[in-house]
Design a protein around this motif. Sequence first.
Motif, short mmCIF file in Angstrom:
data_model
loop_
_atom_site.label_atom_id
_atom_site.label_comp_id
_atom_site.label_asym_id
_atom_site.label_seq_id
_atom_site.Cartn_x
_atom_site.Cartn_y
_atom_site.Cartn_z
N ASP A 374 64.93 42.26 47.70
CA ASP A 374 64.36 42.82 48.93
C ASP A 374 65.12 44.08 49.31
N THR A 375 64.38 45.16 49.51
CA THR A 375 65.03 46.42 49.90
C THR A 375 64.43 46.99 51.18
N ARG A 376 63.75 46.17 51.96
CA ARG A 376 63.13 46.67 53.18
C ARG A 376 64.17 47.12 54.20
N LEU A 379 67.12 44.72 57.06
CA LEU A 379 67.36 43.36 56.58
C LEU A 379 68.49 42.69 57.35
N SER A 392 64.73 36.05 52.39
CA SER A 392 65.17 37.31 52.99
C SER A 392 64.18 37.73 54.08
N THR A 394 63.62 40.70 57.68
CA THR A 394 64.07 41.84 58.46
C THR A 394 64.13 41.48 59.93
N ALA A 402 60.56 37.21 52.47
CA ALA A 402 60.50 37.34 51.01
C ALA A 402 61.28 36.18 50.41
N THR A 410 58.90 37.59 43.48
CA THR A 410 59.10 37.39 44.91
C THR A 410 57.76 37.12 45.57
N SER A 412 55.68 36.24 49.43
CA SER A 412 55.77 36.54 50.86
C SER A 412 55.24 35.36 51.66
#
Length: 567
Positions: A374-376, A379, A392, A394, A402, A410, A412
Amino acid sequence: MRRWRSALLVVVAALAASVLAACATIPREGPVTRGGPVSAQDNPFGQVDYHPLGPGDGETQAQILNGFIQAAVSPETGYQIAREFLSSSFRSQWNPDASVTVDRAALRREPQRVNSTELNLQITPSAFIDQSGNYRAADSQAPVPLRYTFVKEHGQWRISDAPSGIVIDSDQFQNVFSPHPLYFYSPDYRFLVPDLRWFPSSRTTIATRIAKALLAGPSPWLQDAVVTAFPKGTQLASGSVVVTGGAAQVALNAVAAGADEPTVNRMDEQLTESLGTSASSVTLSIGGVNQNVSGATDAVQDPPVVSSPLVLKGGKFGFLSGKSVVSLGGVADQLVALHPTAATVSANGAAAAALAGGAAYAVSAALENPVMIDTRHGLIAPAIDSRGIVWSATRDARADFAVSAGDGATASLKAAWPDARQLLSFAISRDGTRLAALIGTSDGQSHLMVAGIVRDSTGHPTRIGEPVDLGGLGLSSGISLAWSDELSVAVLGVSPQGGTAIVTQQLGGTLSDPTAGPADGTVIAAGNPSSELWVLTSGGALESPAGNGWQTTATDVEVLATQQGRS
């Protein structure tokens, strides 16, 4: 209050008489001899049965109403005393088990006159209990009007119409009602999962209430997250559970007849653990046939964690022992190399979730390198569940979770947190069935919410159930949360008076009074027992409770990690 004092004197006198009678049989001379075993059921002070008085001659409508509310705290013989305050036509219609309203001052309120035969009672609820025993804190202190209608029978006022359920003063509630966890299973039968309910503490009815509620199944929010060993339609054959000498005789109808040995063992285990506060053992029969129970299953209740903080300090990741860190092994080296800001480790130390460099990672001892999942933007600290699956999220409470098994794929999952503005912190129960979230709501408060985790046959999460809002925490803002045992979540937040504070919320139960936390606390974690807490400050000091304050356990701690329970 005259009626209540008289009723209470009856209880006290009865208890005193029993104690004096026992004292009268104590020998004053002769040899010392061994007495028989004493069980919790033999303790006359373990449970108090209230014996309120019925209506008196010539009482006014207000006195009848007050007496009715006081008498309704006693469920004995189907609330017989309370029904004496009702008219002959309404007596069988009133349903006391429909609900319970806990009022902040029921015994001190004066009813208001509506007309010659109606009174209105304004109550300020602090909590509600539904017909299944589920507890819910009131989300408002706005008064609730309850209307009571009266009629004269044989020259005496009686209540001819009243709301279903009972009203109880908050001061009496803790003495009259008690919490009882009902136990179900995680879908893989690895864990016993509690579902807390509240019932009147009557020695003659409590076991029956618990058994009936257990057979009816879990609370709606847990419906698809847990399973039960009892086939649908299973009921008490005799309508009640008889407890004799601490042993509960549970007779079920024939719906479960023919169940295999593991299922019978699980049914017995669910009953034994759920009835544990009211019976020391269970004898089970199905369709009139006594069951030979071979023993408890391998299911784990309240999975434990290591009673030491799990930290990243001085280039080592592991359990703090004195001033040194004992390496966790497994994923320790990978976590150290990541330089994480947050981490959660599986029960066996072979997998972890980590936040590092603005990305969430799944870490596994079976893989050479961590997997970025996860790179949103925004986080927060991730989590890992009992299946080793990484979660994960945000700070945007509207965004999906995620989830990844660490293989690069991954999925959702949507969580419909009610009235949510921010997701401040989240954690998964040690048995993997429940998700707890610290939510910043649109009114600027911090609420604790929980939801069941629904999984497929392989154990992968497929859905987050309908969340339940457990209410405001009395904090200016929430910071971090951690599961402290199978039913409790500890929350670190900012106190309205300044500084930090810690509260503990019991799922399906009450919120503790806040206690002062360490200055600049940022992360909270829990050990064994549940009262064992650690808080990491922004300056890297690890603090633990010491008397009425906090004591520095270690300094220069980079990460305070969370442990999942051991199965």
